[in-house]
Write an enzyme that holds these catalytic residues in place. Structure first.
Site, PDB file in Angstrom:
ATOM      1  CG  PHE A 123      -1.823   1.052   1.272  1.00 41.73           C
ATOM      2  CD1 PHE A 123      -3.254   0.814   0.949  1.00 41.73           C
ATOM      3  CD2 PHE A 123      -1.644   2.082   2.257  1.00 41.73           C
ATOM      4  CE1 PHE A 123      -4.080   2.027   0.941  1.00 41.73           C
ATOM      5  CE2 PHE A 123      -2.734   3.328   2.276  1.00 41.73           C
ATOM      6  CZ  PHE A 123      -3.945   2.852   1.841  1.00 41.73           C
ATOM      7  CG  LEU A 125      -1.045   7.728   1.915  1.00 45.10           C
ATOM      8  CD1 LEU A 125      -1.913   8.154   0.855  1.00 45.10           C
ATOM      9  CD2 LEU A 125      -1.905   7.444   2.936  1.00 45.10           C
ATOM     10  CD  GLU A 127       4.169  11.339  -2.806  1.00 43.64           C
ATOM     11  OE1 GLU A 127       4.694  12.494  -2.684  1.00 43.64           O
ATOM     12  OE2 GLU A 127       3.507  10.752  -3.297  1.00 43.64           O
ATOM     13  N   PRO A 128       8.372  10.991   0.683  1.00 40.66           N
ATOM     14  CG  PRO A 128      10.379  10.960  -0.527  1.00 40.66           C
ATOM     15  CD  PRO A 128       8.838  10.333  -0.842  1.00 40.66           C
ATOM     16  N   GLY A 242      -7.308  -0.613   8.471  1.00 42.78           N
ATOM     17  CA  GLY A 242      -6.014  -1.046   8.944  1.00 42.78           C
ATOM     18  C   GLY A 242      -5.644  -0.858  10.120  1.00 42.78           C
ATOM     19  CD  GLU A 363      -1.489   0.022   8.605  1.00 41.58           C
ATOM     20  OE1 GLU A 363      -2.978   0.160   8.797  1.00 41.58           O
ATOM     21  OE2 GLU A 363      -1.177  -0.953   8.079  1.00 41.58           O
TER      22      GLU A 363
END
Ligand code: CAA
Length: 377
Positions: A123, A125, A127-128, A242, A363
């Site tokens: 999954f 989602l 990013e840096p 989740g 999460e």
């Protein structure tokens, strides 16, 4: 109020317990030391139906309820939290997401092999520069003929190296901000799609966590999940689910800490008696046991509400917030009870502490859970 489990739930719990003891425990210390992915174990979990537990049999899943999933997740994570997170991502984020929002094509092509455990999902989602503030997606996708072309970088992706199918969120219309984010399925091996090196982590070392890079990655239109522009809502809805998975993982670590510390306290002698007989140790164990029970009940309540078709956003966030805190406290106390022995690998409890920390981060951090709970209030 009924606190009894059904016969089926108890059977699933026992199956998970036996599997964890016989198949996972023997290699857990070595895999942690060598940061080795449990390929064979994941394959066997798939054969047991544990990689698509809540997926309907229509899509080759095991058709179990959420309470069963939580019970199985606790047993697996109690023995090895790395295996727990691999299972959690595949079940609660990937399979649940595709079952709820995927088209018939997506369910047939991607969900079925994922639910059978033949393929593994991830999954993507984060990013840096988009972690807690997940609306700030820099990965883009633009339309070119009948294909979407993805460019960008994803970070901290669980199963990043080992997965076959990746759910990827990308900005398809910057002007529309979070309403311009779309979710896609991207297959391993698609030209231009690659993963970075495995992160050298503090804990859950046997699971792999990598960055992903997308350089003009062409994805067919039918790989869009739900609808163009619904990717952020998709991710938020799926992450609600989740969170009881990660809460179960934390309960497993907390229970393992308690049980290991209790056993040790009944064996280790100091001042002429087993240390369990000292009130200082009893107080620690009593506090741990009370917190573990409360954590487990919060997690089961969220699962029960999902099974009953009720809204469980607040309850799942509360479960994740509380269980991850309790797991940290229990792992810490387990080391304290073990004294110097708790500080070395052989006695397992140091791993519980290292594995636990991430449950307060991924999460949605504990701080994000508080925002979600407060908004729901
Ligand atoms: N459930 C459903 N929808 C939600 C939601 C929730 N819990 N939280 C927000 N939304 C929806 C809102 O309803 C809104 O939708 P509409 O525009 O359609 O009305 C939309 O999302 C935007 O909401 P906000 O304006 O409230 O957004 P925000 O930027 O203020 O805050 C946030 C959103 C809750 C902080 C969100 O960014 C968030 O949850 N961040 C944490 C991200 C996260 O959990 N990342 C984990 C990465 S995945 C991972 O770790 C997996 C792994 O590998 C183990």
């Amino acid at each position: 109020m009924n606190f009894d489990f059904t016969e089926e739930q108890i059977m699933i719990q026992q199956t998970a317990r036996e599997f964890a003891q016989t198949e996972i425990a023997p290699s857990s210390i070595e895999r942690d030391k060598n940061a080795e992915f449990p390929t064979e174990i994941v394959k066997k979990l798939g054969e047991l139906g544990f990689m698509g537990m809540m997926v309907s049999p229509e899509y080759d899943g095991a058709g179990m309820d959420t309470v069963s999933y939580v019970l199985a997740m606790i047993e697996i994570s109690k023995v090895d939290a790395s295996v727990g997170v691999i299972m959690s991502v595949n079940n609660s984020l990937v399979c649940s997401g595709l079952q709820k929002y995927g088209s018939d094509h997506i369910k047939e092509t991607f969900l079925k092999p994922l639910a059978r455990g033949e393929k593994l999902g991830a999954f993507a989602l984060s990013e840096p520069e988009a972690g807690s503030d997940a609306t700030q997606q820099r990965t883009t996708a633009h339309k070119d003929g009948d294909k979407w072309v993805i460019n960008g970088i994803k970070n901290w992706i669980t199963n990043g190296k080992s997965a076959d199918y990746y759910i990827v969120m990308a900005q398809t219309d910057k002007e529309k901000k979070h309403k311009g984010i779309t979710a896609f399925v991207v297959e391993k091996g698609t030209p231009g799609f690659d993963h970075g090196v495995k992160e050298d982590k503090l804990g859950i070392r046997s699971s792999d966590t990598c960055s992903l890079t997308f350089e003009n990655v062409k994805v067919p239109e039918e790989n869009v999940i739900w609808e163009v522009g619904k990717g952020f809502n998709f991710a938020m809805n799926i992450l609600n689910g989740g969170r009881y998975g990660i809460a179960s993982q934390a309960v497993g670590i907390a229970e393992a800490s308690l049980e290991t510390a209790l056993k040790y306290s009944q064996e280790r002698k100091a001042f002429g008696t087993e240390i369990f007989n000292h009130q200082a140790i009893q107080f620690k164990l009593a506090e741990m046991a009370t917190k573990v029970d409360a954590a487990k009940l919060l997690t089961l309540r969220a699962a029960y509400m999902r099974d009953a078709g009720q809204k469980y956003v607040k309850e799942a966030a509360m479960a994740k917030l509380y269980t991850s805190k309790v797991a940290m406290e229990c792992a810490d106390e387990a080391i304290q009870i073990h004294g110097g022995y708790g500080y070395v690998r052989e006695y397992l409890v140091e791993r519980y502490l290292r594995d636990e920390k991430i449950t307060e981060i991924y999460e949605g951090t504990s701080e994000i859970q508080k925002i979600i709970i407060a908004r729901e209030l």
